[in-house]
Scaffold this active site. Sequence first.
Site, PDB file in Angstrom:
ATOM      1  CG  HIS A 253       2.222  20.166   0.793  1.00 34.30           C
ATOM      2  ND1 HIS A 253       2.517  18.909   1.922  1.00 34.30           N
ATOM      3  CD2 HIS A 253       1.013  19.954   0.724  1.00 34.30           C
ATOM      4  CE1 HIS A 253       1.370  18.003   2.071  1.00 34.30           C
ATOM      5  NE2 HIS A 253       0.551  18.678   1.406  1.00 34.30           N
ATOM      6  N   GLY A 254       5.656  22.075  -1.550  1.00 34.33           N
ATOM      7  CA  GLY A 254       6.343  23.439  -1.945  1.00 34.33           C
ATOM      8  C   GLY A 254       7.592  23.374  -1.781  1.00 34.33           C
TER       9      GLY A 254
END
Length: 500
Positions: free
Chosen positions: A325-326
């Site tokens: 996700h990041g």
Amino acid sequence: MLFNSYAFLFVFLPITWVLFRFACSRHVTDVAIAVLTVASLAFYSYWNPPFVFLILFSILFNYSWGRIIEKSIDRGKSGKAWLYVGVAVNLCLIGYFKYANFIMSNAAWLGGWSWTTRDIFLPLGISFFTFQQIAYLIDCSRGLAKEHAFTHYALFVTFFPQLIAGPIVRYDQIMPQFSRLRTFGLSYRNLAMGVTLLTLGLFKKLVIADTLSPWVAAVFDGSDTVTFFEGWAGALCYTFQIYFDFSGYSDMALGLGRMFNIDLPINFDSPYKATSIIDFWRRWHISLSTFLRDYLYIPLGGSRKGSMRRYANLMTTMLLGGLWHGASWNFVVWGGLHGLFLSINHVFRSVFPRRDGRPSFLSRVLSWGLTFPSVVVAWVFFRATTFSRAWDILGGMFGFNGAVLPPNYMPIAAGRRILEALGVDFYYPFSWGILNPRKELLFIFYCFLAVIVLPNSYEWSKAFFRRKRFRFLWAVVLGGLLGVSVCFLNRISEFLYFQF
């Protein structure tokens, strides 16, 4: 180009649909495919035109590499070496754009040397189209992706409804649809269902998620001490914001696909109704959880090598899922929490195996009462930009910063009116501070009812066709929702998952 913009809804979409239908009416299916491919590339290049060359390189490389893997298998070899190289190239691509600064800054911290963060622009949707093509290469190595036209593969990767934020589609879900004749026919049922899902998705994003956004920012992006009610209000606002934002996008993606007779996989199935974390991950971001299960958890060994190995595989899968996700340790912690929750869930089921038959209502309520707050608590790390702010909010949620009731809280308001009627001056020394309780709490309550009690968007869209006598009423309701959504189009905001 955003789905929730005038340019997309009133220019791009009508022109693309008319050109596609015109090519289909002339029975030139290759031209129809080309129309969608060119339109999808134009859609992607709208944000940053140079990055269209990045996705074109990714398409050319992976298509060519898939053919190499297929030929290796045809010659009696496993093709594993070619697969590993292809996957490595894709991971290097996403690693540079998304994780280079994260990796180097952490390496510098461990090594004690300085590192200046580089200005690396993150291409939109790189996580989605990269994972999609990694899955494609794996399917090629398994003999599941048979030979096909390059134009079909290009559309498989770039199809604009799911290009930026999913769902993550697989070869066997999409590619056969590009060859079937009914894809190029005119289906009024698909068109009606597509408009229905598009309308519901727009309403969820523009009216609900974007209304929650400033309230979430007030809690998570501020620096004030967060009290008990503020912490839970902010966490619940984000819990509902990310659901209505991301599921709204997914609804619009499914609706747009239906308008072009392409059936995309469902990505959400009322996840906040889940009665266990296992159940939650069968309902939340289904395309990602399925990808992680089939291409990471099972290859790691799944549950085939004992309980301890299963828990290790679960934790590894969820940690990497969080990192997907990041480039932030907050996402890793979020993934680790869900890995821990899943492991505890499996331990509980092994100690207390489920009985045959449907669990009692009380059992389901208690299970939900444990699952939902766990998901809410984990979202705090997902949204907070720093560990310190996440701990501040969690401290407030668990009562370490005090539990100040808002002055408009019903018992306090009633007590104030009684005292005033008796002629006694009422003095309330505290203020709610960050949020306005009357408006926010009422909106949170409505969101809660929507996700727990009401059917989801796909169930609503199917109900539209179930009974003929209700279709006119449905059409009026949907028209009203669409009209309200259009009124909110001036409040332009990106979808939350665009940053991933």
